[in-house]
Design a protein around this motif. Structure first.
Motif, PDB file in Angstrom:
ATOM      1  N   VAL A   1    -131.380  10.651 -43.587  1.00 39.16           N
ATOM      2  CA  VAL A   1    -130.717  10.316 -41.554  1.00 39.16           C
ATOM      3  C   VAL A   1    -131.988   9.422 -40.597  1.00 39.16           C
ATOM      4  O   VAL A   1    -132.790  10.097 -40.878  1.00 39.16           O
ATOM      5  N   GLU A   2    -131.099   8.215 -40.290  1.00 35.27           N
ATOM      6  CA  GLU A   2    -132.482   7.491 -39.824  1.00 35.27           C
ATOM      7  C   GLU A   2    -132.417   7.699 -38.492  1.00 35.27           C
ATOM      8  O   GLU A   2    -132.807   7.731 -37.369  1.00 35.27           O
ATOM      9  N   SER A   3    -130.816   7.882 -37.404  1.00 30.07           N
ATOM     10  CA  SER A   3    -130.998   8.256 -36.876  1.00 30.07           C
ATOM     11  C   SER A   3    -129.368   8.221 -36.310  1.00 30.07           C
ATOM     12  O   SER A   3    -128.505   8.416 -37.223  1.00 30.07           O
ATOM     13  N   VAL A   4    -128.392   9.108 -35.167  1.00 23.71           N
ATOM     14  CA  VAL A   4    -127.476   9.692 -35.427  1.00 23.71           C
ATOM     15  C   VAL A   4    -126.957   9.101 -32.955  1.00 23.71           C
ATOM     16  O   VAL A   4    -127.541   9.935 -32.373  1.00 23.71           O
ATOM     17  N   GLU A   5    -125.708   8.721 -33.778  1.00 25.94           N
ATOM     18  CA  GLU A   5    -125.615   8.926 -31.906  1.00 25.94           C
ATOM     19  C   GLU A   5    -124.190   9.419 -32.108  1.00 25.94           C
ATOM     20  O   GLU A   5    -123.757   9.227 -33.379  1.00 25.94           O
ATOM     21  N   LEU A   6    -124.374  10.051 -31.206  1.00 26.64           N
ATOM     22  CA  LEU A   6    -123.030  10.431 -30.256  1.00 26.64           C
ATOM     23  C   LEU A   6    -121.869   9.460 -29.907  1.00 26.64           C
ATOM     24  O   LEU A   6    -122.137   9.012 -28.923  1.00 26.64           O
TER      25      LEU A   6
ATOM     26  N   ASN B   1    -126.007   6.824 -38.580  1.00 29.94           N
ATOM     27  CA  ASN B   1    -126.613   6.507 -39.448  1.00 29.94           C
ATOM     28  C   ASN B   1    -128.366   6.332 -41.052  1.00 29.94           C
ATOM     29  O   ASN B   1    -128.740   7.372 -40.370  1.00 29.94           O
ATOM     30  N   PHE B   2    -127.568   6.316 -42.551  1.00 31.14           N
ATOM     31  CA  PHE B   2    -128.484   6.509 -43.394  1.00 31.14           C
ATOM     32  C   PHE B   2    -128.983   5.481 -44.172  1.00 31.14           C
ATOM     33  O   PHE B   2    -128.661   4.723 -44.423  1.00 31.14           O
ATOM     34  N   ASN B   3    -129.644   6.345 -44.977  1.00 27.90           N
ATOM     35  CA  ASN B   3    -130.750   5.622 -46.042  1.00 27.90           C
ATOM     36  C   ASN B   3    -130.546   6.527 -47.312  1.00 27.90           C
ATOM     37  O   ASN B   3    -131.294   7.189 -47.226  1.00 27.90           O
ATOM     38  N   ALA B   4    -130.090   5.549 -48.513  1.00 24.70           N
ATOM     39  CA  ALA B   4    -130.573   5.788 -49.911  1.00 24.70           C
ATOM     40  C   ALA B   4    -131.244   4.782 -50.443  1.00 24.70           C
ATOM     41  O   ALA B   4    -130.487   3.429 -50.552  1.00 24.70           O
ATOM     42  N   ASN B   5    -132.112   4.668 -51.108  1.00 24.54           N
ATOM     43  CA  ASN B   5    -132.371   3.758 -51.931  1.00 24.54           C
ATOM     44  C   ASN B   5    -132.565   2.031 -50.918  1.00 24.54           C
ATOM     45  O   ASN B   5    -131.831   1.492 -51.572  1.00 24.54           O
TER      46      ASN B   5
END
Ligand code: ATP
Length: 360
Positions: free
Chosen positions: A303-308, A316-320
């Motif tokens: 997880v890179e960031s979370v917006e409510l 917002n996530f990052n996979a490879n």
């Protein structure tokens, strides 16, 4: 009925604003022309109104070509973004202007204007006296736009054309007036074409939406189909907020593969395939709500960031190195830095060819 047939518009500078537009709009329908800036929405509206001449093609109202008809003989009502009221006339005079030109008698004008003002809720804000005395400049934007809509409707047109009528209004007023417009045009049963670049506005008021890009109709459909059954990559990317995730994948055997995950094509629903997958490169579209946190994960991501956003949050996530978004219930308590394990709802993915055509 409005029929638009092979309509083309090339401006004097050689710019081809409309390529070949074909649309059929039924009596009493509320249609939105939707699309990014410069896609040709206003050009279509101005051609319908007769303010522009087409380069090629035809426009028919009730099966009769109107191409050679002057705007005033087309029986249309027009409402613009900037209200276009006459500043030196009172509100009443503004609304009565068209009727006066047509030499309608004074009593009938008064009756029509007052009726229309009432239907549109104008009389909630302005007494009859004020209608007669106030100038547009003394009213709020919302009131001015109501006057402009009333002015268009008192002439009893067959078709109402609205060009971004709400864009100068604040967010709450936009919501209110768009509901009023929908209620009003449905009550009167008038065929309405509404230009907007706001997908939420279009989704909420339209019977059907014409989604355009670069002078071409991408899809003409009921609102839910634009979201659920996009006909191509442009439509899938334009509709939806947050935007759909797009993954570049390669076909190997009977699977699509990326660095992170593999989609076994034999697990997909046979009846959703629209054609054969004979190419090597594809774009796979997955809407944020179709990533599910899972015990049987397809892939892991950080997880890179979370917006409510109300009861949900956008993760917002990052996979490879693939950045993507998912929507998750707020009670999952996801935070930055977490490692998540995702599964995908296969029934809800889309597959597009490199040229954007949807194949699943
Ligand atoms: P917006 O949402 O920004 O109003 P739109 O979808 O309504 O955009 P149009 O106003 O129909 O777009 O314009 C379509 C294209 O034609 C744009 O690229 C625009 O720059 C171009 N265009 C519009 N009017 C003219 C003109 N008179 N001469 C040359 N090009 C024009």
């Amino acid at each position: 009925m409005i029929q638009i047939e092979n309509l083309k518009k090339v401006y004097n500078n050689g710019y081809e604003a409309l390529k070949s537009i074909n649309l059929e709009i039924n009596d009493g329908e509320l249609i939105c022309l939707l699309g990014p800036s410069g896609c040709g929405k206003t050009t279509i509206l101005n051609l319908l109104a007769g303010l522009l001449d087409p380069t090629d093609g035809d426009i028919k109202f009730d099966k009769e070509s109107v191409i050679d008809k002057h705007p005033k003989d087309r029986n249309i009502g027009l409402v613009f973004q900037n209200y276009a009221l006459y500043p030196h006339m009172t509100v009443f005079e503004n609304m009565a202007f068209g009727l006066k030109l047509r030499k309608v008698n004074k009593k009938e004008i008064e009756q029509k204007v007052n009726e229309a003002a009432e239907i549109l809720g104008l009389t909630e804000y302005l007494g009859i006296e004020e209608l007669a005395n106030k100038k547009p400049g003394e009213m709020s934007g919302g009131q001015q736009q109501r006057v402009a809509i009333t002015r268009a409707l008192v002439q009893n047109p067959k078709i109402l054309l609205l060009d971004e009528p709400l864009s100068n209004l604040d967010a709450r007023l936009r919501l209110k007036i768009r509901e009023e417009i929908r209620r009003l045009v449905k009550e009167i049963g008038i065929t309405t074409v509404f230009v907007t670049h706001d997908q939420e506005e279009a989704l909420s008021i339209s019977d059907r939406i014409v989604l355009m890009n670069e002078g071409i109709v991408q899809q003409f459909d009921v609102p839910q189909n634009l979201y659920l059954e996009p006909s191509n990559l442009f439509v899938a990317k334009f509709m939806g907020n947050p935007i759909i995730n797009i993954f570049e994948m390669e076909k190997e055997g009977n699977a699509l593969k990326s660095k992170d995950f593999t989609i076994d094509l034999s697990l997909l629903k046979k009846d959703r395939f629209k054609g054969e997958l004979n190419e090597t490169k594809y774009f796979v579209g997955i809407r944020p709500e179709y990533f599910e946190l899972s015990e049987n994960p397809l892939f892991k991501a950080k997880v890179e960031s979370v917006e409510l956003i109300g009861k949900d949050c956008i993760v917002n996530f990052n996979a490879n190195d693939i950045h993507a978004k998912s929507i998750t219930d707020i009670t999952r308590n996801v935070s930055e830095g977490d490692e998540l394990e995702f599964e995908i709802d296969y029934n809800s993915i889309y597959i597009f060819q490199e040229n954007g055509v949807r194949v699943y």
